[in-house]
Design an enzyme around this catalytic site. Structure first.
Site, PDB file in Angstrom:
ATOM      1  N   GLU A   1       0.848  -1.193   0.000  1.00 37.13           N
ATOM      2  CA  GLU A   1       0.000   0.000   0.000  1.00 37.13           C
ATOM      3  C   GLU A   1       0.890   1.252   0.000  1.00 37.13           C
ATOM      4  OE1 GLU A   1      -2.961  -0.448  -0.609  1.00 37.13           O
ATOM      5  OE2 GLU A   1      -3.524  -2.404   0.178  1.00 37.13           O
TER       6      GLU A   1
ATOM      7  N   ASP B   1      10.671  30.344 -17.660  1.00 40.06           N
ATOM      8  CA  ASP B   1      10.083  30.865 -16.431  1.00 40.06           C
ATOM      9  C   ASP B   1      11.186  30.896 -15.378  1.00 40.06           C
ATOM     10  OD1 ASP B   1       7.767  31.712 -14.808  1.00 40.06           O
ATOM     11  OD2 ASP B   1       8.150  29.858 -13.715  1.00 40.06           O
TER      12      ASP B   1
ATOM     13  N   ASP C   1       9.671  35.201 -18.942  1.00 41.50           N
ATOM     14  CA  ASP C   1       8.836  35.957 -18.012  1.00 41.50           C
ATOM     15  C   ASP C   1       9.353  37.390 -17.904  1.00 41.50           C
ATOM     16  OD1 ASP C   1       7.343  36.950 -15.961  1.00 41.50           O
ATOM     17  OD2 ASP C   1       7.932  35.446 -14.477  1.00 41.50           O
TER      18      ASP C   1
ATOM     19  N   HIS D   1       5.343  25.897 -13.057  1.00 35.58           N
ATOM     20  CA  HIS D   1       6.476  26.551 -13.718  1.00 35.58           C
ATOM     21  C   HIS D   1       6.578  26.153 -15.185  1.00 35.58           C
ATOM     22  CE1 HIS D   1       7.401  27.388  -9.566  1.00 35.58           C
ATOM     23  NE2 HIS D   1       7.390  26.097  -9.316  1.00 35.58           N
TER      24      HIS D   1
ATOM     25  N   ASP E   1       3.724  27.832 -17.181  1.00 38.09           N
ATOM     26  CA  ASP E   1       4.033  29.229 -17.502  1.00 38.09           C
ATOM     27  C   ASP E   1       5.039  29.313 -18.650  1.00 38.09           C
ATOM     28  OD1 ASP E   1       2.331  30.200 -15.573  1.00 38.09           O
ATOM     29  OD2 ASP E   1       3.889  30.503 -14.068  1.00 38.09           O
TER      30      ASP E   1
END
Length: 423
Positions: free
Chosen positions: A145, A270, A325, A402, A405
């Site tokens: 699990e 970015d 950016d 990121h 963008d």
């Protein structure tokens, strides 16, 4: 007992009566020590836990130096799960007379040599770190699990404590994939590594008599009434929570031949802030088919401008345009001075929303998980935030985006042609 006697003891039972056909190939790989880490994901009734228990018992009986540690996140659940599963394997292999079962402390001991199977809960990490064996070394680890564990950092810490002092190791990770791609365990398997084998199994490859008629009745009923729940629970598919931003993703490898034919390549950047990574992306925009292929990335934290320029130049050998950016004009100016053809992205009102909607409207966003593991992880895990009423907020989350963008910046010219500005 000699090694040959050990082999006879575990080969008197036909493995085809204990291991489902979907595990034959992986059994041979484990036997040949083809990999160290075996990630076994699947739905209900896939018999992945049965397979692991058989491999551990057989492996220990043929290697006198091998011991095992089996784990659950919560130690309270060990007895009713992995311990009973291993006892089942011992009985099915017909070697119960060679194994001693202990309940306090929980353990299994191979009588001829004293080899041990230990059981640990990750809710008591000190017990895991102090785990030692008097004979041989810990060759086998089993995380049952796996999705219940807190994350890959916790798993790495445990592995670092236990994987030592031996020549070869086999680590099993068994789990039912969570619905959400944002789950750490689903995100982790996107990143491929040479010592890891990922295996998907379902009940459909299991002999029907092993599961019984009622199992199939329940499965078919869920398939007919709630097909998405069926796909998640019985087929082990990552069906999502309903909050995925991008439902047009295709996570698949992109060949060198395909890349050579790309003629509309775009690059975006970015910048990283503090603990956020710098992300540089390379993609091909097939406007005719409305498909975006993402096949290159640089994704690093605390990367200096000089080092970033060096890495980008190594990829962008023809010094083609990069859109970055615009919030970092000084960094852009520095990169220009160091020789990059880099321009600031054009920003405007609601530009993030328009850019993401443009990506959503594409027929497909194809991401190569080998070349771009971080891009694949971020795009797959990008989901709307839940609200207090059980629905989702309308805004796009401003985190773990990121690569998204950078991609928006890369294709800003296409977005602007639709009458919006990018931000």
């Amino acid at each position: 007992m000699t090694i040959s006697q050990r082999v006879i003891a575990v080969s008197s039972v036909k493995l085809t009566e204990l291991i489902a056909p979907s595990f034959y190939t992986i059994h041979r790989d484990v036997k040949a020590l083809g990999h160290t880490h075996y990630w076994l994901k699947g739905g209900r009734g896939s018999t992945k836990s049965s397979f692991v228990s058989i491999e551990i018992i057989m492996g220990m009986m043929t290697d006198p130096q091998a011991n095992a540690v089996c784990m659950r996140k919560v130690g309270l659940y060990l007895k009713e799960s992995v311990y009973e599963q291993l006892v089942w394997a011992i009985e099915k292999l017909g070697v119960s007379h060679l194994w001693e079962e202990r309940l306090s402390p929980l353990g299994l001991i191979y009588r001829p040599t004293g080899q041990r199977i230990l059981f640990r809960g990750a809710d008591k990490p000190k017990k895991i770190k102090s785990t030692k064996v008097s004979k041989g070394y810990i060759k086998y680890l089993w995380y049952e699990e796996l999705d219940e564990f807190d994350g890959m950092e916790e798993v790495r810490t445990i592995n670092q404590s236990l994987i030592r002092g031996g020549d070869s190791f086999v680590v099993f990770y068994s789990y039912n994939p969570p619905k959400s791609a944002r789950s750490w365990v689903n995100a982790e398997v996107i990143e491929q590594r040479p010592d890891r084998l990922i295996h998907q199994s379902t009940y459909l490859s299991v002999p029907p008599q092993w599961l019984g008629q009622q199992f199939y009745i329940e499965a078919e009923h869920l398939k007919a009434t709630k097909p998405e729940a069926y796909e998640h629970e019985y087929l082990g598919k990552v069906t999502g929570t309903g909050g995925e931003v991008f439902i047009n993703l295709q996570i698949q490898e992109i060949s060198d031949e395909e890349i050579k034919a790309f003629d509309h390549i775009k690059r975006g950047l970015d910048f990283g802030y503090a603990v956020d990574p710098l992300h540089y992306t390379v993609c091909h925009h097939n406007k005719g088919k409305r498909r975006l292929y993402i096949f290159g990335e640089i994704h690093k934290v605390a990367l200096s401008t000089t080092e970033a320029v060096r890495l980008i130049k190594a990829e962008n050998r023809l010094n083609q345009r990069i859109t970055a950016d615009s919030e970092e004009p000084r960094t852009i100016a520095t990169m220009k001075a160091e020789g990059l053809y880099i321009v600031p992205a054009k920003k405007g009102p609601d530009s993030v929303e328009h850019g993401i909607k443009y990506l959503q409207d594409l027929e497909a966003i194809i991401i190569d998980p080998v070349r771009c593991p971080n891009t694949a992880r971020e795009f797959s895990g990008y989901e709307y935030e839940p609200d207090k009423d059980g629905g989702f907020k309308a805004d796009y989350p401003d985190k773990d985006n990121h690569s998204i963008d950078a991609v928006r910046y890369a294709i800003e010219d296409e977005i602007i042609r639709r009458g919006v500005r990018l931000g």
